[in-house]
Design an enzyme around this catalytic site. Sequence first.
Site, short mmCIF file in Angstrom:
data_model
loop_
_atom_site.label_atom_id
_atom_site.label_comp_id
_atom_site.label_asym_id
_atom_site.label_seq_id
_atom_site.Cartn_x
_atom_site.Cartn_y
_atom_site.Cartn_z
N HIS A 184 -23.64 49.55 0.17
CA HIS A 184 -23.99 48.45 1.06
C HIS A 184 -23.40 48.75 2.44
O HIS A 184 -22.24 49.15 2.54
CB HIS A 184 -23.43 47.13 0.50
CG HIS A 184 -23.85 45.96 1.32
ND1 HIS A 184 -25.13 45.44 1.27
CD2 HIS A 184 -23.19 45.22 2.25
CE1 HIS A 184 -25.23 44.43 2.11
NE2 HIS A 184 -24.07 44.27 2.71
N SER B 149 -32.79 58.65 3.83
CA SER B 149 -31.86 59.62 4.43
C SER B 149 -30.62 59.80 3.54
O SER B 149 -30.07 60.90 3.45
CB SER B 149 -31.47 59.22 5.85
OG SER B 149 -30.74 58.01 5.83
C1 GRF Z 1 -28.46 52.38 3.91
O1 GRF Z 1 -27.89 51.93 5.10
C2 GRF Z 1 -27.74 51.76 2.72
O2 GRF Z 1 -26.45 51.36 3.00
C3 GRF Z 1 -28.58 50.56 2.41
O3 GRF Z 1 -29.88 50.93 2.74
C4 GRF Z 1 -29.88 51.94 3.74
C5 GRF Z 1 -30.79 53.03 3.26
O4 GRF Z 1 -31.07 53.95 4.28
N1 GRF Z 1 -28.37 50.13 1.05
P1 GRF Z 1 -31.86 55.30 3.93
O5 GRF Z 1 -33.20 54.91 3.34
O6 GRF Z 1 -31.03 56.07 2.97
O7 GRF Z 1 -32.02 55.99 5.24
#
Ligand code: GRF
Length: 291
Positions: free
Chosen positions: A205, A115
């Site tokens: 993060h 996402s």
């Molecule tokens: C996010 O919450 C980011 O902070 C972490 O992994 C998650 C990825 O979510 N590093 P998505 O795949 O972008 O929905």
Amino acid sequence: MFQKLQAKWKVNGWKLLLIIITFALGGSLCGYAGRKILNLLPIDQRWLWIVLYVLLITLLWPVCVLIISIPLGQFGFFKKYVQRVGRKMTGRKNISREGGKAGKRIAIFASGAGSNAKQIIEYFEGTNVTIAVIVCNKPEAGVLNIAAANHIPALLIKQERFFKDDAYVAELQSYSIDLIILAGFLWKVPPALIKAFSGKIINIHPALLPKYGGKGMYGHRVHEAVITAGEKESGISIHFVDDLYDHGAVIFQASCPVSETDTAASLAQKIHVLEYRHYPEVIGKLLNPNL
Ligand code: GRF
């Protein structure tokens, strides 16, 4: 639904309200103008009138919302929005990826739903930033569908080669990448890659580092740890990547409150709103510091 729209368009509540009003007034103006224009013409058949009306309002709609957006102070948003819709309708998907003399090229590393990758892709549509490649280590990851839907090359990497062989350095260098963006990429970046792209790899993060980072701290585990510790706030940290997990210099942080009723899922939602709003912007600033 409103929260999702806020995150998608990277706007606050007031701006979302003004955008919705602009859509409503622009749509009404468009319908009104379409009827007035068609009634000036001698059209007898009802079906022909309807067909012409649909064609006419399709053409008038962008003009009408742009006109209404001016007094409501939303012209900047709608200019971009209309451009994006236009590109989708004409299938000119690759316009932003051609680069240009001052063009910048990024690689997105992701192994989950993607996402954040989607937000980054949409943010840079129509700009001089090219998403050159999406790197992924899971064949079933949602981010691969996002890459395909946006006609972005995907590189599916293998553990053996990533950690024990050449770490794909030459292959990645062949994309002439200015910045590597980690967005939900769970493997540790090997030293060879860090060396080859020194100072050019960043990660997001979902907590306020240095707390709640490190090996094993990903996804809901992070939010559960924050809630169990009784923290009153959490947030996001965007940082350079070094050879330790979640350790490099922090570039940007933003926070949100943690309420007593929050669960890992509800906190994750709040964090996603922050991620979608800030990650693309921070990337843009790193690529074009003068903007
Ligand atoms: C996010 O919450 C980011 O902070 C972490 O992994 C998650 C990825 O979510 N590093 P998505 O795949 O972008 O929905």
